[in-house]
Design an enzyme around this catalytic site. Structure first.
Site, PDB file in Angstrom:
ATOM      1  N   CYS A 168       0.804  -1.230   0.000  1.00  0.00           N
ATOM      2  CA  CYS A 168       0.000   0.000   0.000  1.00  0.00           C
ATOM      3  C   CYS A 168       0.835   1.277   0.000  1.00  0.00           C
ATOM      4  O   CYS A 168       0.279   2.377  -0.044  1.00  0.00           O
ATOM      5  CB  CYS A 168      -0.936  -0.011   1.193  1.00  0.00           C
ATOM      6  SG  CYS A 168      -1.752  -1.588   1.402  1.00  0.00           S
ATOM      7  N   HIS A 300      -2.950   8.156   5.722  1.00  0.00           N
ATOM      8  CA  HIS A 300      -3.156   6.851   5.092  1.00  0.00           C
ATOM      9  C   HIS A 300      -4.613   6.452   5.320  1.00  0.00           C
ATOM     10  O   HIS A 300      -5.270   5.992   4.403  1.00  0.00           O
ATOM     11  CB  HIS A 300      -2.187   5.826   5.689  1.00  0.00           C
ATOM     12  CG  HIS A 300      -2.199   4.520   4.965  1.00  0.00           C
ATOM     13  ND1 HIS A 300      -1.882   4.401   3.635  1.00  0.00           N
ATOM     14  CD2 HIS A 300      -2.512   3.261   5.382  1.00  0.00           C
ATOM     15  CE1 HIS A 300      -1.986   3.131   3.260  1.00  0.00           C
ATOM     16  NE2 HIS A 300      -2.378   2.420   4.290  1.00  0.00           N
ATOM     17  N   GLU A 311      -2.051   5.300  13.352  1.00  0.00           N
ATOM     18  CA  GLU A 311      -1.640   6.500  12.618  1.00  0.00           C
ATOM     19  C   GLU A 311      -1.866   7.746  13.482  1.00  0.00           C
ATOM     20  O   GLU A 311      -1.027   8.660  13.508  1.00  0.00           O
ATOM     21  CB  GLU A 311      -2.392   6.617  11.290  1.00  0.00           C
ATOM     22  CG  GLU A 311      -1.880   7.770  10.427  1.00  0.00           C
ATOM     23  CD  GLU A 311      -2.418   7.747   9.005  1.00  0.00           C
ATOM     24  OE1 GLU A 311      -3.351   6.982   8.721  1.00  0.00           O
ATOM     25  OE2 GLU A 311      -1.882   8.517   8.172  1.00  0.00           O
ATOM     26  N   LYS A 332      -9.023   8.131   0.914  1.00  0.00           N
ATOM     27  CA  LYS A 332      -9.669   6.816   0.728  1.00  0.00           C
ATOM     28  C   LYS A 332     -11.159   6.863   1.031  1.00  0.00           C
ATOM     29  O   LYS A 332     -11.902   5.986   0.599  1.00  0.00           O
ATOM     30  CB  LYS A 332      -8.982   5.773   1.622  1.00  0.00           C
ATOM     31  CG  LYS A 332      -7.556   5.447   1.194  1.00  0.00           C
ATOM     32  CD  LYS A 332      -6.950   4.368   2.074  1.00  0.00           C
ATOM     33  CE  LYS A 332      -5.510   4.073   1.670  1.00  0.00           C
ATOM     34  NZ  LYS A 332      -4.565   5.145   2.072  1.00  0.00           N
ATOM     35  N   HIS A 337      -9.394   2.151  -1.263  1.00  0.00           N
ATOM     36  CA  HIS A 337      -7.968   1.861  -1.097  1.00  0.00           C
ATOM     37  C   HIS A 337      -7.477   1.099  -2.328  1.00  0.00           C
ATOM     38  O   HIS A 337      -7.770  -0.081  -2.489  1.00  0.00           O
ATOM     39  CB  HIS A 337      -7.772   1.033   0.170  1.00  0.00           C
ATOM     40  CG  HIS A 337      -6.335   0.845   0.563  1.00  0.00           C
ATOM     41  ND1 HIS A 337      -5.292   0.967  -0.321  1.00  0.00           N
ATOM     42  CD2 HIS A 337      -5.779   0.523   1.762  1.00  0.00           C
ATOM     43  CE1 HIS A 337      -4.157   0.743   0.315  1.00  0.00           C
ATOM     44  NE2 HIS A 337      -4.425   0.476   1.574  1.00  0.00           N
ATOM     45  N   PHE A 396       0.945  -2.631   4.736  1.00  0.00           N
ATOM     46  CA  PHE A 396       1.087  -3.932   5.384  1.00  0.00           C
ATOM     47  C   PHE A 396       2.562  -4.329   5.355  1.00  0.00           C
ATOM     48  O   PHE A 396       3.269  -4.081   4.379  1.00  0.00           O
ATOM     49  CB  PHE A 396       0.292  -4.985   4.615  1.00  0.00           C
ATOM     50  CG  PHE A 396      -1.091  -5.223   5.161  1.00  0.00           C
ATOM     51  CD1 PHE A 396      -1.547  -4.593   6.301  1.00  0.00           C
ATOM     52  CD2 PHE A 396      -1.945  -6.114   4.523  1.00  0.00           C
ATOM     53  CE1 PHE A 396      -2.818  -4.839   6.799  1.00  0.00           C
ATOM     54  CE2 PHE A 396      -3.218  -6.362   5.012  1.00  0.00           C
ATOM     55  CZ  PHE A 396      -3.654  -5.725   6.155  1.00  0.00           C
TER      56      PHE A 396
END
Lengths: 408, 89
Positions: A168, A300, A311, A332, A337, A396
């Site tokens: 990602c 993110h 985050e 997003k 995403h 990830f």
């Protein structure tokens, strides 16, 4: 060291397949998230029963490359690479790049994590189910680097050309590395971005099994958030030295001033605040900027419990008492995403925020999780023009990448 | 798997021309036995693709080196006819 500016933008996304459409949807808060398409390939035999626990994703609707790509190119490329070709074509045209830089002094860096999923699933599905022969163009269609190669071929670019696959964070890593190449003088310009077309049944089922997809719709930083929403698309930026942009009178959207990377070295799925915080700090140090200069954080913000909490904790670690005062939103919430592409879409959103003097809304959320203690932009975009913004990507596997951008 | 019987060179040629015609979108026009791949604008990937389809339609296997020597539609028809004759012997 060269100063590096963005002089071209292009995109194929669920909220628009041109810069103008993307910008309009971004600031109007129009979401690209909608119902799933029918899946004729569903093992259930019922196209409307894909056996998924979620029913929405963010698709590039009515995508048809036939007016824009030759039939030979269409047959030799997956949807993902087609997003790369078409978004880069827009960005290159927007910047007027070609002809003003030597072809060997232009780099291409793409971010694509999953390669040609449609081709791979179609061919391997038939192989294992009916022992079908595998199509001879499958290798080409499934290469993650195909998009980069096609961009190079279309534009006659012979400089450094590569693809980054960091899940990602791929798109952000791609733009960050391209920025470093231009800043260091390895090249004078770069075409950089991300592209991904992962909305295949096998991929959706894999995410479903991980139990991180929202059964409704992603609501980043919301008190009632319940997961991410998958998406697809491509976004491309043209970067070049400030000197060359000024010399040729190119449009300048924003300046890239810093790039930070880190690894959590922790867990393949569980994020760690210290890792994300390190990437943000390194981006600010690289930009020679202090935390109090940051006026917008493009997060993110996946909408999962774990990501958003970690985050937020990372933002508090970096910004201290200022953390709750810096406007934050997640693109997003509009685009879903899009894995390897998402960092590029979000960089574009951040650049437009700086360029247009509007901070995009964090859509679909009515009540921010009070535990996070962040200033999440709800309801309407804010008419504010920050001088400095950051765009976070936290993949990830704990692979973090953060861009720092300045208004120009 | 039941194999289709191809009784004449004309039948084979007609089918090969149809496959070549469909190599591109929109379909190619005016494809004949004498059409060369260069003239039709077919590149190496098109030839690999075409060979794959020809193998499927005629249930044959085209040797790798034969693909490299394909220059015109007639070469395909000759090759298919030869492979079908070998199979039937």
């Amino acid at each position: 060291m060269n100063r590096v500016v963005v002089t071209g933008l292009g995109c194929i996304t669920p909220i628009g397949s041109s810069l103008e459409q993307f910008r309009a949807s971004l600031f109007a808060g129009i979401s690209g998230i909608g119902p799933l398409r029918p899946f004729p390939e569903a093992p259930s035999g019922d196209p409307n029963n894909p056996n998924l626990r979620f029913s929405r994703y963010a698709e590039v609707k009515n995508f048809d490359p036939t007016p824009f790509l030759s039939s030979g190119l269409i047959v030799a490329s997956d949807r993902s690479a087609q997003f790369a070709i078409l978004s880069s074509r827009q960005a290159v045209k927007d910047s007027g790049l070609l002809g003003s830089h030597a072809s060997e002094r232009i780099a291409i860096v793409t971010g694509c994590s999953t390669g040609g999923r449609s081709a791979e699933e179609h061919e391997t599905g038939r192989l294992y189910s009916v022992n079908a022969r595998v199509h001879p163009l499958t290798v080409i269609r499934t290469m993650s680097s195909a998009g980069a190669s096609y961009i190079a071929t279309e534009n006659g670019i012979t400089g450094p050309t590569l693809n980054i696959a960091t899940a990602c964070s791929s798109g952000t890593h791609a733009i960050g590395l391209a920025f470093q190449m231009v800043r260091a003088g390895m090249v004078t310009a770069a075409i950089a971005g991300g592209h991904e077309a992962p909305l295949t049944l096998g991929f959706l089922r894999a995410w479903d099994s991980m139990r991180v997809v929202s059964p409704t719709q992603c609501r980043p930083f919301s008190a009632d958030r319940d997961g991410m929403t998958l998406g697809e698309g491509g976004a491309t930026l043209v970067l070049e030295t400030l000197d060359s942009a000024l010399e040729r009178g190119a449009p300048i959207y924003a300046e890239i001033v810093g790039f930070g990377m880190s690894s959590d070295a922790h867990h393949i799925t569980q994020p760690k605040a210290e890792g994300a915080a390190a990437a943000m700090r390194r981006a600010l140090e690289d930009a020679q900027a202090s935390p109090d200069e940051v006026g917008y954080i493009n997060a993110h913000g996946t909408g999962t419990q774990a990501n958003d909490a970690v985050e937020a904790a990372a933002i508090h670690q970096v910004f201290g008492e200022l953390a709750s005062q810096i406007p934050v939103s997640s693109t997003k919430s509009l685009t879903g995403h899009s894995i390897g592409a998402t960092g590029a879409l979000e960089a574009m959103a951040t650049i437009l925020a700086l360029h247009c003097g509007q901070l995009p809304v964090n859509a679909g959320v009515t009540q921010v999780d009070p535990e996070l203690n962040l200033d999440v932009i709800l309801g309407e975009p804010r008419a504010v023009r920050p001088t400095l913004a950051i765009s976070n990507s936290l993949a990830f596997g704990g692979l973090n990448a953060v861009l720092a951008l300045r208004a120009y | 798997m039941t194999q289709t019987q191809w009784n004449s060179r004309e039948e084979i040629a007609e089918r090969c021309i149809a496959l070549v015609t469909r190599c591109k979108t929109p379909p190619l026009e005016g494809v004949t036995l004498n059409s060369s791949f260069d003239d039709l604008g077919l590149d190496s990937l098109d030839k690999i693709n075409l060979s794959f389809e020809v193998e499927d339609v005629f249930s044959i296997q085209i040797p790798d080196d034969a693909i490299n020597h394909l220059r015109a539609v007639r070469d395909i028809v000759d090759g298919v006819q030869s492979l079908l004759e070998q199979r039937n012997q």
